[in-house]
Design a protein around this motif. Structure first.
Motif, short mmCIF file in Angstrom:
data_model
loop_
_atom_site.label_atom_id
_atom_site.label_comp_id
_atom_site.label_asym_id
_atom_site.label_seq_id
_atom_site.Cartn_x
_atom_site.Cartn_y
_atom_site.Cartn_z
N GLY A 182 9.82 12.43 24.37
CA GLY A 182 8.49 12.77 23.87
C GLY A 182 7.62 13.43 24.93
N ARG A 183 8.12 13.55 26.14
CA ARG A 183 7.35 14.16 27.22
C ARG A 183 7.14 15.64 26.92
N ARG A 184 5.90 16.09 26.99
CA ARG A 184 5.53 17.45 26.63
C ARG A 184 4.91 18.16 27.83
N PRO A 185 4.73 19.46 27.74
CA PRO A 185 4.07 20.17 28.85
C PRO A 185 2.73 19.56 29.22
N LEU A 186 1.97 19.08 28.24
CA LEU A 186 0.69 18.46 28.55
C LEU A 186 0.88 17.25 29.45
N HIS A 187 1.87 16.41 29.17
CA HIS A 187 2.11 15.23 30.00
C HIS A 187 2.53 15.64 31.41
N ILE A 188 3.34 16.68 31.50
CA ILE A 188 3.77 17.16 32.81
C ILE A 188 2.58 17.64 33.62
N ALA A 189 1.71 18.42 32.98
CA ALA A 189 0.53 18.94 33.66
C ALA A 189 -0.39 17.80 34.11
N LEU A 190 -0.61 16.83 33.26
CA LEU A 190 -1.46 15.70 33.61
C LEU A 190 -0.86 14.90 34.76
N ASP A 191 0.44 14.67 34.70
CA ASP A 191 1.12 13.89 35.72
C ASP A 191 1.05 14.57 37.08
N MET A 192 1.09 15.91 37.07
CA MET A 192 1.05 16.67 38.32
C MET A 192 -0.37 17.02 38.75
N GLU A 193 -1.35 16.50 38.02
CA GLU A 193 -2.76 16.78 38.29
C GLU A 193 -3.07 18.27 38.22
N ARG A 194 -2.41 18.94 37.28
CA ARG A 194 -2.72 20.33 36.96
C ARG A 194 -3.67 20.32 35.77
N PHE A 195 -4.88 19.85 36.00
CA PHE A 195 -5.80 19.62 34.89
C PHE A 195 -6.29 20.92 34.26
N ARG A 196 -6.38 21.98 35.03
CA ARG A 196 -6.77 23.26 34.44
C ARG A 196 -5.70 23.75 33.47
N ILE A 197 -4.45 23.54 33.81
CA ILE A 197 -3.37 23.92 32.90
C ILE A 197 -3.38 23.01 31.67
N ALA A 198 -3.66 21.73 31.87
CA ALA A 198 -3.77 20.82 30.72
C ALA A 198 -4.84 21.31 29.76
N GLU A 199 -5.97 21.76 30.29
CA GLU A 199 -7.02 22.33 29.45
C GLU A 199 -6.49 23.52 28.66
N ILE A 202 -4.17 22.58 25.78
CA ILE A 202 -4.91 22.07 24.62
C ILE A 202 -5.60 23.22 23.89
N GLU A 203 -6.17 24.15 24.66
CA GLU A 203 -6.79 25.33 24.05
C GLU A 203 -5.79 26.11 23.22
N ARG A 204 -4.52 26.12 23.67
CA ARG A 204 -3.49 26.90 23.00
C ARG A 204 -2.73 26.09 21.96
N GLY A 205 -3.20 24.89 21.64
CA GLY A 205 -2.61 24.16 20.52
C GLY A 205 -1.87 22.89 20.84
N ALA A 206 -1.79 22.50 22.11
CA ALA A 206 -1.11 21.24 22.43
C ALA A 206 -1.86 20.07 21.81
N ASP A 207 -1.13 19.09 21.32
CA ASP A 207 -1.71 17.92 20.66
C ASP A 207 -2.29 16.97 21.70
N PRO A 208 -3.62 16.78 21.74
CA PRO A 208 -4.20 15.90 22.75
C PRO A 208 -3.88 14.43 22.52
N TRP A 209 -3.42 14.06 21.30
CA TRP A 209 -3.11 12.68 20.98
C TRP A 209 -1.65 12.33 21.28
N ALA A 210 -0.86 13.31 21.68
CA ALA A 210 0.58 13.07 21.86
C ALA A 210 0.83 12.06 22.97
N ILE A 211 1.87 11.26 22.78
CA ILE A 211 2.31 10.31 23.81
C ILE A 211 3.81 10.49 24.02
N ASP A 212 4.29 9.98 25.15
CA ASP A 212 5.73 9.93 25.33
C ASP A 212 6.18 8.47 25.22
N SER A 213 7.45 8.22 25.46
CA SER A 213 7.98 6.87 25.24
C SER A 213 7.42 5.86 26.23
#
Length: 291
Positions: A182-199, A202-213
């Motif tokens: 369930g790990r998604r690009p958003l989780h990878i960006a957040l984990d790596m503290e790439r918060f601008r990419i996380a933004e 989300i702007e491009r359609g990533a689900d902000p409610w998504a979780i991984d296992s």
């Protein structure tokens, strides 16, 4: 969830990759930490014929006239499997010669590399010149190759390249592409503290409610103390925290463990969020973890 950010590993060639090659001028064309395909190792593979060896050597030495001559005589050389995941197109990207790459593409080199692993594009994303990745995508390389669908986005995120992420998304990459966990690009960006990419995701359609296992989620990342010292990323983390509030995230923010429990109860994502349900495979992994 949080690890100290570091450049994304680039080890698909395994033993065929060379490291510590600062003396090689080609490395100046790529981001620091990039391991380039070692033509010497490929040449040593069994079953590589003489003409293929000449092309490998020409690519390794960035000898464009020789590449042109060899492919004109036998275009099929561009399509030869080289063993252990190696391919001519990746060697062409590593040559840092635009014409060499063009010649290989024109000769029909597999755009996604050996076993559709996406090595040519992944290496091209690490090039300082965006032309290489742009050229491959324009030619038809998959932004999410079948053999490693999330690898190109992971690479761009690891490089903290918003431009690279945009390039892949513009080429059709799914911002919500997920690994089995369930790990998604958003989780990878957040984990790596790439918060601008996380933004951006989300702007491009990533689900902000998504979780991984493991219960990795947006809200937890926005209130976790940063390990890196970067004002731009800290500001982006603050903006994401405001976005979480605007989403009416449950308060206090559930911990990853609590979110896993909610998911198993069918209560994550929360009713009214409009988000997609947690995939069944991810729920199965959460159950296994709970045992």
């Amino acid at each position: 969830m949080r690890n100290v950010p570091r450049p994304a590993p680039f080890a698909l060639f395994g033993a065929l990759l060379m490291t510590g090659c600062a003396a090689d001028a080609r490395t100046q064309c790529f981001a620091p930490g990039t391991d380039l395909p070692a033509s010497e190792a490929v040449l040593a593979q069994p079953g590589v014929g003489e003409s293929a060896k000449q092309l490998i050597d020409a690519l390794g030495s960035a000898d464009v006239p020789a590449v042109r001559r060899l492919l004109a005589a036998d275009p099929a050389l561009a399509r030869l499997p080289l063993g252990k995941g190696a391919d001519m197109l990746s060697l062409g990207v590593a040559s840092c010669e635009r014409e060499a790459l063009d010649l290989l593409v024109a000769a029909g080199a597999p755009l996604d590399g050996a076993s559709a692993g996406g090595l040519p594009l992944t290496l091209a994303l690490r090039a300082r010149d965006p032309w290489f990745a742009t050229r491959l995508l324009a030619a038809g390389a998959a932004p999410a190759p079948g053999g490693a669908p999330i690898l190109p986005l992971r690479t761009a995120i690891g490089l903290n390249s918003i431009a690279g992420v945009d390039l892949l998304l513009n080429a059709g990459a799914d911002p919500d592409i997920a690994e089995r966990t369930g790990r998604r690009p958003l989780h990878i960006a957040l984990d790596m503290e790439r918060f601008r990419i996380a933004e951006r995701l989300i702007e491009r359609g990533a689900d902000p409610w998504a979780i991984d296992s493991g219960g990795a989620n947006l809200a937890t990342a926005t209130v976790t103390e940063m390990l890196t010292d970067d004002d731009a990323e800290a500001a982006a983390q603050k903006r994401l925290r405001a976005k979480v509030a605007a989403l009416n995230w449950p308060k206090p923010f559930p911990t990853p463990r609590a979110i896993r429990a909610l998911a198993l109860e069918g209560r994550w994502p929360p009713a009214g969020s409009g988000a997609a349900a947690v995939p069944a495979g991810v729920l199965d992994l959460i159950r296994e973890r709970a045992r």
